[in-house]
Write a protein that holds these residues in place. Structure first.
Motif, PDB file in Angstrom:
ATOM      1  N   LEU A   1       0.845  -1.187   0.000  1.00 49.64           N
ATOM      2  CA  LEU A   1       0.000   0.000   0.000  1.00 49.64           C
ATOM      3  C   LEU A   1       0.887   1.246   0.000  1.00 49.64           C
ATOM      4  O   LEU A   1       1.577   1.531   0.980  1.00 49.64           O
ATOM      5  N   ASP A   2       0.863   1.954  -1.102  1.00 44.00           N
ATOM      6  CA  ASP A   2       1.649   3.194  -1.229  1.00 44.00           C
ATOM      7  C   ASP A   2       0.681   4.355  -0.974  1.00 44.00           C
ATOM      8  O   ASP A   2      -0.150   4.702  -1.822  1.00 44.00           O
ATOM      9  N   ILE A   3       0.782   4.960   0.232  1.00 45.22           N
ATOM     10  CA  ILE A   3      -0.209   5.937   0.694  1.00 45.22           C
ATOM     11  C   ILE A   3       0.398   7.327   0.769  1.00 45.22           C
ATOM     12  O   ILE A   3       1.522   7.503   1.267  1.00 45.22           O
ATOM     13  N   SER A   4      -0.363   8.295   0.314  1.00 44.23           N
ATOM     14  CA  SER A   4       0.031   9.705   0.468  1.00 44.23           C
ATOM     15  C   SER A   4      -0.814  10.334   1.572  1.00 44.23           C
ATOM     16  O   SER A   4      -2.028  10.133   1.625  1.00 44.23           O
ATOM     17  N   GLY A   5      -0.123  11.072   2.458  1.00 38.39           N
ATOM     18  CA  GLY A   5      -0.847  11.749   3.526  1.00 38.39           C
ATOM     19  C   GLY A   5       0.037  11.947   4.733  1.00 38.39           C
ATOM     20  O   GLY A   5       1.190  11.507   4.780  1.00 38.39           O
TER      21      GLY A   5
END
Length: 285
Positions: free
Chosen positions: A147-151
């Motif tokens: 899971l490549d998450i931005s935030g």
């Protein structure tokens, strides 16, 4: 004095006849066929089998109660929802995206790698009393998630903490790489592979089959007058009537190890889930 060729031939013939006679006199006659087993012995054997049937039938409520208790425990933790009977990767991805949006996050990428398909194994064939010994990996399938998450890290931590409640599937974070504006999380999710229940080879030979195996001829008139014959026939018929119920109970008991493994597996993964703390994983503590 020389013997004529005719005399020599007659003497050779006589010698051959005498040798054959001597050889035949030395041969042992084949033994007579063994006598049939006593009917009393057959009757005792069938009575013992019926006694075993009675014991199995009496244990039925205990087996059903134990299985019901295990099923209740699994239902209470949502096992069959959290570990479904198929990979269901699209539903899992949708649930993850929905939770991320609730936390103000977005995904650069979601990768879900399912294990290679494998043929459904045949049912294990068990003799009565033999225990089935499946292993967890025989029925557990593992999905590998990236899971490549931005935030913001704090929002990703909140996302992690909400996984057990907001995502139906059991998801365990196994690795993480944190950045100032996001993170890459590696995780596992699970499903059940097809694993047929074992088949118990529970046979109940007919009266004719038992008599033939004991050495009796079909329709032997001596059987009808034997004092044990009537009771033997009664005992064989009794077992035949009980067979369907006993076979059902034996099948229930034979599949019990699978239910025990389900609970052991979920207990292990449940402990891993309880140790997942978003702040700790994201390095905020």
């Amino acid at each position: 004095m020389r013997k004529s060729a005719q005399q020599t031939g007659r003497m050779g013939h006589m010698a051959a006849v005498m040798a054959a006679a001597m050889l035949s006199s030395c041969q042992v006659a084949p033994p007579p066929p063994p006598a049939p087993a006593p009917l009393a012995q057959l009757l005792t054997g069938v009575q013992n089998e019926n006694k075993a049937f009675e014991e199995l039938h009496a244990s039925g409520p205990v087996a059903a109660q134990a299985l019901g208790a295990l099923n209740g425990k699994l239902q209470s933790v949502g096992y069959f929802r959290r570990v479904p009977a198929q990979p269901a990767t699209e539903l899992l991805q949708s649930a993850l995206r929905r939770l991320a949006a609730q936390k103000g996050l977005s995904f650069k990428a979601i990768e879900i790698k399912a294990p290679a398909d494998r043929p459904v194994p045949p049912s294990a064939k068990l003799a009565p009393g033999q225990r089935w010994e499946p292993q967890v990996d025989d029925f557990r399938g593992v999905l590998q998630l990236r899971l490549d998450i931005s935030g913001a890290p704090k929002d990703i931590a909140a996302f992690i903490d909400s996984l057990p409640e907001q995502v139906d599937r059991l998801v365990i974070i196994t690795e993480r790489e944190v950045f100032s504006n996001g993170a890459v999380l590696k995780a596992e999710a699970y499903f059940e592979r097809q694993l047929p229940a074992p088949e118990v080879q529970l046979a109940w030979p007919s009266l004719a089959e038992r008599l033939r195996a004991a050495g009796y001829r079909d329709g032997d008139p001596a059987l009808q007058n034997a004092p044990e014959f009537k009771e033997l026939k009664k005992q064989v018929e009794l077992g035949q009537v009980r067979l369907p119920d006993v076979r059902r109970l034996v099948q229930i008991s034979a599949d019990f190890p699978r239910w025990q493994l389900r609970w052991q597996f979920f207990e292990d993964r449940g402990r891993a889930e309880m140790t997942m703390h978003g702040n700790q994983i994201m390095g905020l503590q």
